[in-house]
Design a protein around this motif. Structure first.
Motif, PDB file in Angstrom:
ATOM      1  N   ILE A  90     -50.885  12.663  11.261  1.00 37.98           N
ATOM      2  CA  ILE A  90     -51.351  11.659  12.221  1.00 37.98           C
ATOM      3  C   ILE A  90     -50.177  10.880  12.799  1.00 37.98           C
ATOM      4  O   ILE A  90     -50.174  10.545  13.999  1.00 37.98           O
ATOM      5  N   SER A  91     -49.167  10.610  12.004  1.00 35.83           N
ATOM      6  CA  SER A  91     -47.980   9.911  12.518  1.00 35.83           C
ATOM      7  C   SER A  91     -47.362  10.684  13.675  1.00 35.83           C
ATOM      8  O   SER A  91     -47.028  10.115  14.723  1.00 35.83           O
ATOM      9  N   SER A 116     -54.981  19.584  21.383  1.00 35.84           N
ATOM     10  CA  SER A 116     -54.245  18.575  20.620  1.00 35.84           C
ATOM     11  C   SER A 116     -54.848  17.191  20.826  1.00 35.84           C
ATOM     12  O   SER A 116     -54.921  16.376  19.889  1.00 35.84           O
ATOM     13  N   ARG A 117     -55.287  16.910  22.031  1.00 34.93           N
ATOM     14  CA  ARG A 117     -55.921  15.612  22.307  1.00 34.93           C
ATOM     15  C   ARG A 117     -57.212  15.478  21.504  1.00 34.93           C
ATOM     16  O   ARG A 117     -57.515  14.405  20.973  1.00 34.93           O
ATOM     17  N   MET A 118     -57.962  16.555  21.388  1.00 32.73           N
ATOM     18  CA  MET A 118     -59.183  16.524  20.589  1.00 32.73           C
ATOM     19  C   MET A 118     -58.865  16.277  19.120  1.00 32.73           C
ATOM     20  O   MET A 118     -59.540  15.481  18.444  1.00 32.73           O
ATOM     21  N   ILE A 119     -57.826  16.932  18.621  1.00 34.28           N
ATOM     22  CA  ILE A 119     -57.427  16.713  17.228  1.00 34.28           C
ATOM     23  C   ILE A 119     -57.046  15.247  17.011  1.00 34.28           C
ATOM     24  O   ILE A 119     -57.428  14.627  16.007  1.00 34.28           O
ATOM     25  N   VAL A 150     -47.363   9.763  18.275  1.00 36.89           N
ATOM     26  CA  VAL A 150     -46.214   9.622  19.173  1.00 36.89           C
ATOM     27  C   VAL A 150     -46.612   9.879  20.619  1.00 36.89           C
ATOM     28  O   VAL A 150     -46.201   9.165  21.542  1.00 36.89           O
ATOM     29  N   HIS A 151     -47.431  10.891  20.848  1.00 34.40           N
ATOM     30  CA  HIS A 151     -47.787  11.252  22.221  1.00 34.40           C
ATOM     31  C   HIS A 151     -49.242  10.975  22.551  1.00 34.40           C
ATOM     32  O   HIS A 151     -49.665  11.180  23.690  1.00 34.40           O
ATOM     33  N   SER A 152     -50.001  10.517  21.568  1.00 34.98           N
ATOM     34  CA  SER A 152     -51.406  10.188  21.814  1.00 34.98           C
ATOM     35  C   SER A 152     -51.740   8.962  20.975  1.00 34.98           C
ATOM     36  O   SER A 152     -52.504   9.030  20.015  1.00 34.98           O
ATOM     37  N   TYR A 153     -51.161   7.813  21.381  1.00 32.53           N
ATOM     38  CA  TYR A 153     -51.264   6.617  20.549  1.00 32.53           C
ATOM     39  C   TYR A 153     -52.692   6.105  20.514  1.00 32.53           C
ATOM     40  O   TYR A 153     -53.406   6.089  21.521  1.00 32.53           O
ATOM     41  N   ASP A 154     -53.098   5.680  19.322  1.00 37.93           N
ATOM     42  CA  ASP A 154     -54.433   5.142  19.117  1.00 37.93           C
ATOM     43  C   ASP A 154     -54.312   4.001  18.118  1.00 37.93           C
ATOM     44  O   ASP A 154     -53.979   4.226  16.953  1.00 37.93           O
TER      45      ASP A 154
END
Length: 625
Positions: free
Chosen positions: A81-82, A29-32, A86-90
């Motif tokens: 992307i929204s 999920s982090r990669m996505i 939430v858990h991987s803000y960029d």
């Protein structure tokens, strides 16, 4: 342990209440979030998709770039992307969404009726909804609007911003004014998504009246439109649009409540059935619910490929007849994602563990296989065999699958748990954290830990007993625990103190599966899984690279299959030579070499006349190791 409450219907936790907690899917999920999401937006922009909004804003005619559904795909990206933010803000991604949304707003502001569909505006402005010789099947206006509605809901919930929601309200109000009984117009969804998304838009504004009033939303009208789209399938005599009859292709062959099998374009179908299930729950409509259940059974019993996908045929990207499951099947990524969303809605209607056996296969196999391990190449098709002629693409003329991938990746954490009051369902064994008002539930390495500031908290866990597990047991605080079984779940109910644990203990054998005797493509063959993971052979590990024939071997009747530390499986061919299998989700990351999932099994002869024991099963174990 006290008895669990019966007949309690679950719902999913709020977006910000559940997060992944490391493990394979945490990393994936982090990669996505960090790679694929940016890559997808960059490629849409490079292809000119965003410039379409600028052309509309400038009042131009002609010049639309890409297919008519580009707008809907951009909206689907915003939704996915929204959720991921939430858990991987960029901040870079957040700012890019803001830029895209501003382009959308300018395009909408250029139309006096707040209509927003760039293709129709630029290329055929006098053919809205397929009028005047247009083609609603091609123009994708209701799909684009539905995707905009779901983008508005998810973006608002994730960020608190109303920018997409304001655009969605204006366009959905325009649609609501146009669609309905006379003197309005008989229009139905040509590519489903709006049925569910309009209902979810209604829910958002029902729960936020002040926001609804501020934006001029009409929540009950959105529900009416969703209901109209469902109720008027098959009602084409007075259809406003061209073509009037959307055929089986768009599930328009008969009224929704009379439909009994999955048919037509598989993506349209799974999204339509998702909307049917959502509406059935909203209205308490038993006839609509029964149709959903019948169609779901048709899929999981007769039309589901073992990699968790559907839609066997390239022509019209459609479902085939029952048990027609070719291994070179089409199996579009979008159709598998649609199946997972449909299953998620079906679970709220009938909370049985078997639904998650289907969804789990999609999540563990199809979803990660649809993107390369570096996050920048994607699949459209997901066959069960390749002669070296399939490879992931950097981009595609119809890039509909990457946005759907983003949506499922964003929704994945919410699928792990469901809840209703003190009742918590554990559906997927994915390391995660659920934050509740009364407690924090942590799932890590098959162990649930409860943390609470209270003295004790009353909770009832319903823990899915996986079909692929053996000798399933539960231990509460390290001690074996008796439990009730309910619809495929192990039920544990007690007052939990801070730090209490529930551990799931079971064996996970390597299992050879055989297909139903009616599945001609898999006569005398087996497929191999370990837990939820499906395995395949690539020629790079098994003989001469790019030689398809080297993969069509017989598996030994007697030799065991062995799981290696790296996750591969080693076995023996009937001729004594070894073979290597890798998880299907890793295939095609070392070049477009041949691949196979179903293997000839020495000593196994399919009897197509013997269906004893196959009722309600499409795949069942042949042997275990």
């Amino acid at each position: 342990m006290k008895n669990a409450a019966k007949n309690i219907l679950p719902d999913y936790p709020a977006l910000k209440r559940v997060s992944l907690n490391g493990g394979y899917f945490g990393d994936w999920s982090r990669m996505i979030s960090k790679v694929s999401a940016k890559d997808i937006l960059y490629k849409f922009n490079s292809e000119g998709a965003l410039a379409n909004y600028e052309r509309v804003a400038r009042g131009e005619s002609k010049g639309h770039v890409g297919p008519p559904w580009y707008h809907g795909l951009i909206c689907e990206c915003i939704r996915g992307i929204s959720d991921l933010l939430v858990h991987s803000y960029d901040k870079e991604l957040d700012d890019e969404l803001d830029r895209i949304i501003d382009l959308m707003k300018k395009a909408q502001d250029a139309d006096p009726e707040n209509y927003l569909n760039p293709y129709t505006t630029l290329e055929c402005p006098n053919q809205r909804w397929g009028d005047n010789g247009g083609n609603i099947l091609f123009q994708h206006e209701t799909y684009n609007t539905g995707a905009l509605a779901e983008a508005g809901v998810h973006h608002y919930i994730a960020t608190g911003k109303t920018s997409v929601l304001e655009i969605a309200v204006k366009m959905c109000n325009y649609l609501a004014d146009f669609v309905g009984d006379a003197p309005k117009h008989n229009v139905v969804g040509e590519h489903s998504i709006s049925e569910e998304s309009f209902i979810k838009l209604c829910y958002l504004f029902r729960e936020n009246k002040e926001l609804s009033d501020k934006l001029g939303a009409r929540p009950e009208e959105y529900l009416r439109v969703a209901r109209y789209f469902v109720d008027h399938k098959g009602d084409n005599a007075t259809r406003y649009t061209t073509p009037k009859f959307l055929r089986e292709y768009a599930q328009d062959h008969r009224p929704a409540r009379e439909q009994r099998e999955a048919i037509g374009h598989a993506v349209r179908a799974t999204l339509f059935y998702t909307g049917m299930a959502t509406l059935a729950m909203e209205d308490g409509d038993e006839s609509l619910a029964n149709a959903c259940k019948t169609i779901w059974k048709d899929v999981v019993d007769t039309k589901l490929h073992i990699n968790g996908s559907v839609g066997a045929h390239r022509h019209e990207e459609r479902f085939g007849v029952q048990y027609a499951l070719p291994n070179d099947a089409y199996l579009e990524t979008c159709a598998g994602v649609g199946l997972a969303f449909w299953g998620s809605e079906m679970f709220k209607m009938m909370p049985v563990a078997s639904i998650w056996e289907t969804v789990e296969s999609t999540v563990y196999n199809l979803m990660p296989a649809s993107v390369s391990e570096d996050g920048v190449k994607y699949t459209y098709e997901n066959p069960l065999e390749s002669r070296g002629n399939y490879d992931r693409w950097t981009w595609h003329g119809c890039p509909c699958c990457p946005p759907m991938l983003l949506k499922l990746a964003g929704f994945l954490p919410r699928m792990i748990f469901a809840q209703n009051g003190e009742n918590i369902w554990l559906n997927l064994y994915i390391d995660s954290i659920l934050e509740r008002d009364d407690s924090k539930i942590t799932l890590k390495d098959n162990k649930i830990t409860v943390n609470t500031d209270s003295d004790k908290v009353e909770l009832t866990f319903r823990i899915r007993i996986p079909e692929w597990s053996r000798n399933f047991k539960l231990a509460v605080n390290g001690e074996n625990c008796d439990f009730e079984r309910e619809f495929g779940y192990a039920v544990v109910s007690k007052a939990f103190a801070d730090g209490d644990t529930v551990e799931m203990i079971y064996d996970t054998p390597i299992i050879k599966y055989m297909a139903h005797p009616y599945v001609k493509a898999d006569y005398n063959r087996v497929a191999i899984k370990h837990g939820p993971l499906l395995y395949c052979a690539e020629s790079i590990d098994n003989g001469k690279y790019e030689v398809w024939e080297d993969l069509d071997f017989d598996i030994s009747e007697d030799a065991s299959l062995v799981l290696e530390e790296n996750g591969n499986i080693i076995g023996k061919r009937a001729n004594g030579e070894s073979f290597t299998l890798i998880p299907y989700r890793h295939w095609n990351n070392r070049g477009a070499n041949p691949m196979r999932i179903w293997f000839k099994q020495k000593g196994y002869i399919t009897d197509p006349m013997n269906t004893e024991g196959w009722e309600g099963k499409l795949y069942r174990p042949y042997a275990e190791y």
